[in-house]
Design an enzyme around this catalytic site. Structure first.
Site, PDB file in Angstrom:
ATOM      1  N   CYS A 106       0.828  -1.201   0.000  1.00  0.00           N
ATOM      2  CA  CYS A 106       0.000   0.000   0.000  1.00  0.00           C
ATOM      3  C   CYS A 106       0.865   1.254   0.000  1.00  0.00           C
ATOM      4  O   CYS A 106       0.579   2.226  -0.704  1.00  0.00           O
ATOM      5  CB  CYS A 106      -0.935   0.000   1.206  1.00  0.00           C
ATOM      6  SG  CYS A 106      -2.028   1.441   1.298  1.00  0.00           S
ATOM      7  N   CYS A 202      -4.369  -1.689   6.716  1.00  0.00           N
ATOM      8  CA  CYS A 202      -4.697  -0.268   6.745  1.00  0.00           C
ATOM      9  C   CYS A 202      -6.119   0.049   6.321  1.00  0.00           C
ATOM     10  O   CYS A 202      -6.754   0.928   6.896  1.00  0.00           O
ATOM     11  CB  CYS A 202      -3.712   0.504   5.871  1.00  0.00           C
ATOM     12  SG  CYS A 202      -3.654  -0.030   4.148  1.00  0.00           S
TER      13      CYS A 202
END
Length: 364
Positions: A106, A202
């Site tokens: 990410c 996340c």
């Protein structure tokens, strides 16, 4: 942290998540007389209401913080890029029996990647609330270095970003301990000063990771076999629900049991019995596709991590003719699994050289 004189003429974008860390980043820059532009990156899952995503609350928190310091806030939708890139990577890895780390990808593909393509390219620097630091060496090269708080250090999550991304990155709270960040947030009366840190992947928010895997991969029952005896002791619902070294949540009687091996082809989960069985440990493993951050080489003596914990280990590095590295740890490690990133540092556990993927961790 960089000084005001070093930052005053720079266009700074802050990635504001709604959490306390990035809020204090804005606070620290504002204290220096700077007014950065703030961005909330939307990467939440599809069917947000059904998944009980916390994105709405995050945006509200980010909005209040940005307004408090007179900063502009923009929501940047990277949802499609996340699901096309990071989710596909995650699902392909777990389906193949590996243990991926979506947060690592990410940072590389979304926070410093897709965001940069959409908005970040207009800025000189991108500031985040990561617990990491940078430093310049005598030759003018920028290094990613560890932070003083070993529990919160996030250099392992950043070890796969590109060198050009590192050159644009700044981490204004990276020199602080977590309790200092909390104290500053309370002194500033920030709305999220007491907000709990996010846990796990996340984008998932309140979503259970196994529910996420079940939604996209379903279930695929198979046998659970004791490695030492070949005795079948039960059934699993899918290899992707288990990780090498796992002990909790297996649900078999007569334990404790440890996951020590996956046979993807035959859909068999192998376990070992007892407390800390030798089969759950490894001291030598290969790493491939090593991603270098600053210099394209590794020293012979290193420290490293294979998961996000305060623990680091000493080892020697042995390059192979096929481009892989063999890592020989000074002591055996629990739960070495293919697909994990091995993050490599210097002997002082200060400068980060980058990371590579563990390819084989076969205990038997």
């Amino acid at each position: 942290m960089l000084s005001y004189n070093e930052l005053k003429d720079q266009r700074i974008a802050v990635l504001l998540s709604g959490g306390v860390d990035s809020a204090v980043v804005v606070s620290q820059l504002a204290r220096m007389g700077l007014t950065p532009d703030c961005f909330y990156i939307k990467i939440g899952p599809e069917e947000e209401k059904e998944w009980n995503c916390s994105a709405e609350e995050d945006v509200e928190m980010a909005t209040v913080v940005a307004r408090r310091y007179g900063c502009r806030l923009e929501v940047v939708d990277c949802h499609r890029e996340y699901w096309d890139q990071v989710t596909r990577y995650t699902m392909e890895k777990v389906r193949a029996g590996y243990t991926p780390n979506p947060d690592v990808m990410c940072n590389r593909l979304i926070k410093f990647g897709a965001f940069h393509e959409k908005r970040g390219h207009s800025y000189d620097l991108i500031a985040t609330g990561h617990y990491a630091q940078t430093e310049m060496d005598a030759e003018g090269r920028k290094w990613l270095v560890t932070c003083p708080d070993p529990v919160k250090d996030q250099t392992d999550f950043l070890a796969q970003i590109y060198d050009w991304q590192l050159r644009k990155a700044i981490f204004p709270i990276g020199h602080m301990m977590k309790d200092e960040v909390r104290r500053l947030a309370e002194e500033e009366h920030l709305i999220n000063a007491k907000r709990k840190d996010s846990q796990g992947i996340c984008f998932l928010g309140k979503i259970n990771y196994n529910d996420y895997l079940r939604r996209y991969l379903g279930e695929q029952p198979g046998d659970v076999v004791e490695l030492a005896t070949g005795r079948r002791i039960g059934t699993h619902r899918g290899l992707w629900f288990h990780t090498i070294g796992q002990r909790k949540g297996l649900g078999f009687g007569g334990g404790p049991w440890f996951v020590v091996k996956k046979d993807v082809e035959n859909n068999i989960l192998y376990v070992a019995h007892g407390y800390d069985p030798a089969t759950a440990y490894a001291d030598t493993f290969p790493v491939h596709d090593f991603h270098y951050l600053t210099v394209p080489a590794l020293p012979q003596r290193i420290t490293f991590k294979i998961r996000h914990t305060p623990d680091c280990f000493s080892a020697t590095v042995h390059p192979e003719s096929d481009g892989r590295y063999i890592i020989r740890s000074d002591r055996p490690l629990h739960g070495v699994a293919p697909g994990q990133f091995c993050t490599v540092y210097d002997e002082q556990h200060h400068r980060c050289y980058g990371s590579g993927e563990i390819t084989v961790s076969d205990p038997g």
